[in-house]
Enzyme design. Structure first.
Site, short mmCIF file in Angstrom:
data_model
loop_
_atom_site.label_atom_id
_atom_site.label_comp_id
_atom_site.label_asym_id
_atom_site.label_seq_id
_atom_site.Cartn_x
_atom_site.Cartn_y
_atom_site.Cartn_z
N ARG A 84 5.60 9.06 -1.49
CA ARG A 84 4.98 10.56 -1.12
C ARG A 84 4.51 10.73 0.13
O ARG A 84 4.59 11.83 0.73
CB ARG A 84 3.90 10.84 -2.29
CG ARG A 84 4.54 11.25 -3.86
CD ARG A 84 3.46 10.90 -4.76
NE ARG A 84 3.41 9.34 -4.71
CZ ARG A 84 4.64 8.76 -5.34
NH1 ARG A 84 5.48 9.27 -6.07
NH2 ARG A 84 4.52 7.38 -5.39
N THR A 85 3.63 10.09 0.59
CA THR A 85 2.62 10.65 2.09
C THR A 85 3.56 10.53 3.04
O THR A 85 3.49 11.52 3.49
CB THR A 85 1.58 9.54 2.13
OG1 THR A 85 0.80 9.09 0.98
CG2 THR A 85 0.60 9.90 3.11
N LYS A 114 7.16 -8.07 16.43
CA LYS A 114 7.31 -8.97 17.85
C LYS A 114 5.62 -9.21 18.05
O LYS A 114 5.58 -10.05 19.08
CB LYS A 114 7.77 -8.48 18.91
CG LYS A 114 9.42 -8.23 18.51
CD LYS A 114 10.19 -7.68 19.86
CE LYS A 114 11.46 -6.78 19.37
NZ LYS A 114 12.02 -6.19 20.67
N ARG A 135 -0.56 4.75 8.42
CA ARG A 135 -0.80 4.18 7.38
C ARG A 135 -0.80 2.43 7.87
O ARG A 135 0.20 2.17 8.25
CB ARG A 135 0.09 4.20 6.23
CG ARG A 135 -0.28 3.19 5.03
CD ARG A 135 0.37 3.61 3.60
NE ARG A 135 -0.26 4.92 3.19
CZ ARG A 135 0.14 5.26 2.01
NH1 ARG A 135 1.08 4.79 1.01
NH2 ARG A 135 -0.41 6.37 1.39
N HIS A 163 -8.21 7.55 2.19
CA HIS A 163 -7.05 8.35 2.14
C HIS A 163 -7.41 9.76 2.23
O HIS A 163 -7.38 10.38 1.25
CB HIS A 163 -6.16 7.97 1.07
CG HIS A 163 -4.84 8.18 1.26
ND1 HIS A 163 -4.26 8.99 2.03
CD2 HIS A 163 -3.57 8.03 0.20
CE1 HIS A 163 -2.98 9.16 1.72
NE2 HIS A 163 -2.70 8.48 0.88
N1 ASP Z 1 -0.47 6.37 -3.37
C1 ASP Z 1 -1.96 6.15 -3.25
C2 ASP Z 1 -2.38 5.41 -2.25
O1 ASP Z 1 -1.51 5.18 -1.15
C3 ASP Z 1 -2.12 5.53 -4.58
C4 ASP Z 1 -1.70 4.20 -4.88
O2 ASP Z 1 -0.98 3.66 -4.16
O3 ASP Z 1 -2.18 3.82 -6.01
O4 ASP Z 1 -3.51 5.12 -1.94
#
Ligand code: ASP
Length: 336
Positions: A84-85, A114, A135, A163
């Site tokens: 999703r993100t 590397k 991320r 987040h």
């Molecule tokens: N998608 C959310 C996160 O990246 C929640 C999860 O992974 O449970 O934190």
């Protein structure tokens, strides 16, 4: 036959001018910002971003996309899995006319594998991109990247830390679904220890007059540091192990996945993973007007039969994420 004259539904130039906001982002101090933590947002900035997200929704519903960020490039660097993100940032950038360098699934094939340092990767990407979304599994990684970068860095999850963009979209969803935030009873359920989304959401809720209920197994309680912040604010807050204690009064039931990847002992994970499951039976005890949310992915915490319940808002929550990220990208790039 005389051709019918079609009236334009709206004026595209006017809409673009509105989205361009005549420098409102600068007025709100967001241009060039790194978005690392929800601590950077007060009520004014939240109201501003939510207003912009609503305009983005209107724009997408009317014309699908505009050229506000034409020529701008986003580097999307994901060292941890994401569906999703990453998709949401990509969609947000593309709906605003910008483009994306996605470094997601292939991260293991890149220089990162590397042994390149994060700082070097960031310094390289900023040569191509105007904004970087990161991320990473370590707490503080986004801050470190921001120190290395001359372009804005947006934290898309730093391990069990924060987040912030998820919390913004969560709060936006609460407001959209319930019509307000003040006065609500918000219950968070599941892995409150490792779940970064509930850390960030709790901190954002401290700006509002809400009651908080934290439902978790003993080993997955909300970190003390955050509980202390809640107590310092003097909010009505309680912890419990039992979802039955909160279901009747909750206006928002925010359910989370037990974060398997953060456990070193899988037996311990197996002991707690199925502790809470939201079922239609449980939903019968909930208020008629309330909302069930989840940052997704779910792995059994909400039974699929709940999806048809109008109070289940988790897929609407996903859509709100795109509008919030559009608002943020436009703002940090000075185009809000
Ligand atoms: N998608 C959310 C996160 O990246 C929640 C999860 O992974 O449970 O934190």
């Amino acid at each position: 036959m005389e051709a019918t004259k079609l009236e334009p539904l709206f004026n595209l130039q006017e809409l673009e001018a509105k989205l361009n906001g005549n420098g409102r982002a600068r007025a709100n101090g967001l241009t060039g910002w790194d978005i690392l933590s929800v601590d950077q947002f007060d009520r004014d900035k939240l109201a501003y971003i939510f207003g912009r997200a609503e305009e983005m929704r209107e724009m997408v519903e009317r014309v699908h996309g505009v050229d506000l960020l034409k020529g701008r490039v986003l580097a999307c660097l994901f060292y941890e899995p994401s569906t999703r993100t990453s998709a949401s940032f990509i969609a947000a950038m593309e709906r605003l006319g910008g483009s994306v360098i996605p470094i997601t699934q292939g991260v293991q094939f890149s220089s990162v594998s590397k042994g390149e340092t994060l700082a070097d990767t960031i310094r390289t990407l900023e040569q191509y991109a105007d904004v970087i979304v990161l991320r990473h599994p370590e707490i503080g990684s986004a801050r470190m990247a921001a120190e290395a970068a001359g372009v804005p860095v947006i934290n898309a999850g730093d391990g069990p830390g924060e987040h912030p963009t998820q919390a913004l979209l969560d709060l936006f969803t609460i407001k959209e679904e319930m019509g307000r935030i003040d006065g609500l009873k918000v219950a968070m359920v599941g892995d409150l220890r490792f779940g970064r989304t509930v850390h960030s959401l709790t901190k954002l809720l401290l700006h509002f007059d809400v009651s908080l209920r934290f439902v978790s197994p003993e080993i997955l309680r909300m970190p003390l540091k955050i509980m202390n912040e809640v107590r310092d604010k003097g909010l009505d807050a309680r912890e419990t192990h039992d979802v039955a204690d909160v279901i009747e009064n909750a206006d928002v039931l925010y359910v989370t996945r037990v974060q398997k990847e953060r456990f070193s002992d899988l037996d311990q994970y197996n002991e707690v993973k199925d502790q809470y499951i939201i079922t239609p039976d449980l939903m019968r005890q909930a208020k008629e007007k309330m909302v069930v949310m989840h940052p997704l992915p779910r792995v059994g915490e909400i039974s699929p039969e709940v999806d048809a319940d109008p109070r289940a808002a988790y897929f609407r929550q996903v859509q709100n994420g795109m509008y919030i990220r559009m608002a943020l990208l436009a703002a940090v790039l000075g185009k809000a």
